[in-house]
Write an enzyme that holds these catalytic residues in place. Structure first.
Site, mmCIF file in Angstrom:
data_model
loop_
_atom_site.group_PDB
_atom_site.id
_atom_site.type_symbol
_atom_site.label_atom_id
_atom_site.label_comp_id
_atom_site.label_asym_id
_atom_site.label_seq_id
_atom_site.Cartn_x
_atom_site.Cartn_y
_atom_site.Cartn_z
ATOM 1 N N SER A 445 17.610 24.745 30.867
ATOM 2 C CA SER A 445 16.857 25.368 29.780
ATOM 3 C C SER A 445 16.609 26.840 30.077
ATOM 4 C CB SER A 445 15.532 24.643 29.577
ATOM 5 O OG SER A 445 14.792 24.647 30.765
ATOM 6 N N GLU A 496 19.428 24.867 25.904
ATOM 7 C CA GLU A 496 18.596 23.795 25.346
ATOM 8 C C GLU A 496 17.561 24.241 24.305
ATOM 9 O OE1 GLU A 496 17.034 21.274 28.558
ATOM 10 O OE2 GLU A 496 18.783 21.693 29.796
ATOM 11 N N TYR A 524 1.161 18.439 34.268
ATOM 12 C CA TYR A 524 0.498 19.271 35.279
ATOM 13 C C TYR A 524 -0.117 20.459 34.583
ATOM 14 C CZ TYR A 524 4.600 22.381 35.076
ATOM 15 O OH TYR A 524 5.597 23.221 34.643
ATOM 16 N N HIS A 704 7.918 27.273 38.208
ATOM 17 C CA HIS A 704 6.600 27.003 37.623
ATOM 18 C C HIS A 704 5.750 28.258 37.597
ATOM 19 C CE1 HIS A 704 7.822 22.999 39.248
ATOM 20 N NE2 HIS A 704 7.590 22.723 37.987
#
Ligand code: GLN
Ligand code: ZN
Length: 764
Positions: A445, A496, A524, A704
């Protein structure tokens, strides 16, 4: 009287209020005050909801702005120096530890650049906790008083609660030692944390709390002797605080192999998960002490199926027979954190199917009904309606598809083995792809921008036509392809943009799945997922991803990876059926994906990636037969999906989250795998991959976090890995997909990554 109890309630809000305010806070659009205000409102409404439903024992301190384990690290001042030295507010320190912080110097404040702490799966769930990270210099002390404040907050609303805190053994066991203190054994810190727990219990008791819930979920793992005996040390210390009842809770598995750790502990009550392991009831009944109560977890905190009242009532009766009604508490199996908030809003579900479900709010009612029923109140009409609903589901045509069942029954070796072994496949693939050393790629992605979400929503609502939407998606794909060409990546992806979520997207195209509109569950931090629900036998009526992949490949000469979500991940990130086993569901998905993989190949796609990030989390928590069976069927499902292609087609797979054992992925026989790796700085872990036979890309940066690693940082990382991993099997890629990142940092990070790969090409 039999009491009812809920171990924890989802904190995200019925309409994702927590996500909205947290993300605005991060973006500088909401103030800290606004953030805290939403937190207070959410807590208040959750407590009231439970009170109104008639729940007797309601949890507090189950709320968190990011993660409850991180909260506890902060409470005990387990904050590595790198987060401490910037003079951040408590809230910002928490977020820096949870997600990293990179900030330019501004208005006299110096620049900040710290990575996040490691984030790991919470047992076998799709929730992730921030790993407590200890070092020799950790200065243990109470730092704030969140559990007490939240207890008092509820009390002010007239609601008595039972604060919940992760227990000392689990807190240490789930943590790790920091880079500078690798010789430190977290459990050896027990003498340092116990006084803090004792002080906390005392404060809670002084504030008026009558009991506290200490979660010790590690009791469902295989524990060495010293860990088992730590329970005695810990609870004898804490049990001295006589003014407060301790209820020790476990969930997600059986405690039977560790039962002796629980015998004669000075605690007032014990809680067990009797949904996951109903058979442990006899064993745990045998060790409940004379003055202890037993909390029976019969309402599933991990799934969305309506409780089978007859079954639960039988379990409850058995406990009452032995202990008497006053010592039995009817509870959720775990916190309800893992279930969506409220079924009521799901107006799009077919009524027939909706009737089979129960979300967190409905589960409150289930716990209460079961408790009152056990106390002798008349619930016969509720029980009858429940039995009718359970029977209707079992008999429904939505549940059963004979053609699918037949296909799975026909599974054989050939259907799950590629035509030639890896070495031969590689020889056939090399002349086709002609990849350089250190080939670069990404995981799939690219940033899911606001524009993408807006257009997707418009299309879903019918505000733009399918043609307009397709053009829009094509333009996004083109942008991503051109970008990758410019940066110089070798194996491209289409990015994506058409996918709302890697499982939901496929689930929507697979028969046997249903969806919610608002069934969000926290994964999360501010990332929530909306797991699709498997309601029946699974099959794929039409191609799911071929159009986008073919378009992407048509506009570039570089190979573009077809991108699919693997059978185990589709299963794990959905709410599975509870009426057939997980293996059967995985194999049904595997056959559906096999059709897709074969269609992609037939359409000219030469590299196909089948992601299995969830394969590790599905690993049964205990070693033994169940675990080896799982590893077998999980690998088999992957191979069923991917072995229908020719030797020339390159199969990739990707894994992330948690420590992955290279042995587990060998059996998948993918040509290339990419693995989350950037936060594993332990050289021993790298060495474990030495014997992995196929090609591998160890993730080089944390996706992240918005932080941008420099070219030099990439070079250092690659250098470190090359010490124990050969250059000719070495792929260069990030940890995971880039969908949660912004374009700016994505561009900068990938540019630096590719530059570093080139550096090594030149010197090898
Ligand atoms: N291909 C997916 C992506 O890049 C993989 C995501 C994941 O592993 N969680 O988004
Ligand atoms: Zn991933």
């Amino acid at each position: 009287m039999v009491l009812s109890s809920v171990l924890g309630f989802p904190r995200i809000g019925a309409n994702r209020e927590l996500k909205k305010v947290t993300e605005s806070y991060w973006a500088g659009k909401a103030t800290e005050e606004e953030l805290l205000k939403v937190g207070r409102e959410l807590r208040a409404s959750n407590w009231k909801l439970q009170k109104e439903a008639g729940v007797d024992v309601i949890a507090s301190n189950d709320f968190s702005y990011y993660d409850q384990v991180l909260d506890l690290s902060l409470l005990f001042n387990v904050v590595p120096d790198r987060y401490r030295k910037h003079d951040l507010s408590a809230v910002d320190t928490m977020f820096a530890m949870g997600r990293g912080l990179q900030r330019l110097a501004k208005d006299g404040a110096p620049a900040v650049d710290v990575t996040a702490l490691e984030m790991v799966k919470w047992f076998d769930s799709n929730y992730h906790y921030v790993r407590p990270t200890f070092s020799h210099s950790t200065d243990f002390k109470l730092n704030g008083n969140k559990p007490v404040e939240e207890y008092l907050e509820a009390k002010q609303l007239g609601i008595e609660t039972r604060p919940v805190v992760l227990g000392p053994v689990s807190f240490l066991y789930l943590g790790k030692s920091d880079k500078d203190s690798l010789d430190l054994e977290p459990l050896s810190l027990l003498p340092k944390v116990l006084p803090l727990y004792a002080e906390l219990l005392k404060q809670l008791s002084d504030a008026g709390a009558k009991s506290v819930q200490l979660d010790e979920p590690v009791l469902v793992l295989d524990l060495a002797e010293d860990v088992q005996s730590a329970f005695k040390t810990a609870y004898e210390h804490l049990g001295a605080e006589k003014s407060l009842d301790i209820v020790l809770t476990t969930y997600f598995g059986t405690v039977v192999p560790n039962l002796k750790a629980l015998v004669d502990l000075p605690v007032a009550g014990l809680h067990f998960d009797l949904v996951r392991n109903p058979e442990q009831l006899d064993d745990v009944l045998a060790i409940v002490g004379e003055n202890q109560s037993l909390s029976v977890g019969v309402v599933d905190g991990r799934n969305i199926w309506k409780n089978d009242f007859a079954k639960s009532a039988a379990t409850i009766s058995k406990a009452i027979e032995k202990l008497g009604g006053d010592r039995v508490i009817v509870a959720t199996s775990s916190s309800l954190l893992h279930t969506p908030v409220d079924l009521e809003n799901e107006s799009a579900l077919e009524p027939e199917i909706k009737d089979w479900f129960s979300f967190a709010t409905q589960k409150l009612h289930e716990v209460v009904v079961l408790a009152k029923n056990a106390s002798g109140e008349d619930f016969s009409s509720e029980l009858k309606a429940n039995a009718d609903s359970i029977a209707a589901r079992a008999a429904s045509a939505i549940t059963n598809d004979p053609a699918v069942q037949e296909r799975v029954a026909g599974l054989n070796e050939k259907l799950s083995t590629r035509a030639a072994p890896f070495g031969e496949r590689l020889k056939e693939q090399q002349p086709i792809f002609k990849l350089p050393l250190f080939p670069t790629t990404t995981i799939g992605s690219f940033p899911q921008t606001k524009d993408i979400r807006i257009n997707r929503n418009k299309h879903a609502k019918g505000a733009i036509s399918t043609e307009e939407y397709t053009n829009f998606i094509n333009s996004q794909i083109e942008e991503v392809i051109r970008f990758q060409e410019e940066v110089g990546l070798d194996v491209l992806v289409h990015g994506e943009p058409e996918r709302n979520d890697m499982v939901q997207y496929f689930g929507e195209k697979i028969k046997g799945y249903v969806f919610t509109v608002n069934g969000w569950v926290q994964s999360y931090g501010s990332r929530y997922v909306r797991p699709p629900i498997i309601v029946g036998d699974l099959s794929r009526p039409l191609p799911m991803s071929v159009r986008e992949s073919v378009y992407a490949q048509s506009i570039t000469t570089k190979p573009v990876k077809g991108m699919l979500t693997g059978p185990v991940t589709c299963l794990r990130w959905s709410f599975p059926r509870d009426d057939i086993d997980q293996r059967t569901q995985a194999l049904q998905l595997a056959f559906a994906l096999r059709d897709e993989v074969n269609d992609l190949e037939a359409a000219g796609i030469k590299v196909i990636q089948v992601d299995e990030p969830a394969i590790r989390e599905g690993l049964p928590l205990r070693a033994g037969e169940e675990r080896s069976a799982y590893l077998n069927w999980a690998a088999q499902a992957f191979r069923v999906a991917t072995s229908g292609v020719s030797n020339k087609t390159q199969i990739h797979s990707h894994f992330c989250y948690s420590d992955l054992d290279p042995k587990h992925i060998k059996a998948l026989d993918a040509d290339v795998v990419s693995i989350e790796f950037s936060k594993k700085d332990d050289p021993n872990y790298i060495a474990e991959f030495q014997d992995y036979p196929n090609h591998i890309g160890l993730g080089l940066f944390d996706i992240h976090s918005p932080r941008v690693p420099s070219k030099e940082e990439f070079i250092q990382k690659i250098d470190a890995i090359l010490k124990s991993y050969p250059a000719d099997k070495f792929w260069v890629n990030p940890d995971c997909g880039l969908k949660t990142r912004g374009w700016e940092e994505t561009k900068a990070s990938l540019t630096n990554m590719v530059e570093a790969a080139k550096h090594f090409r030149n010197i090898h």
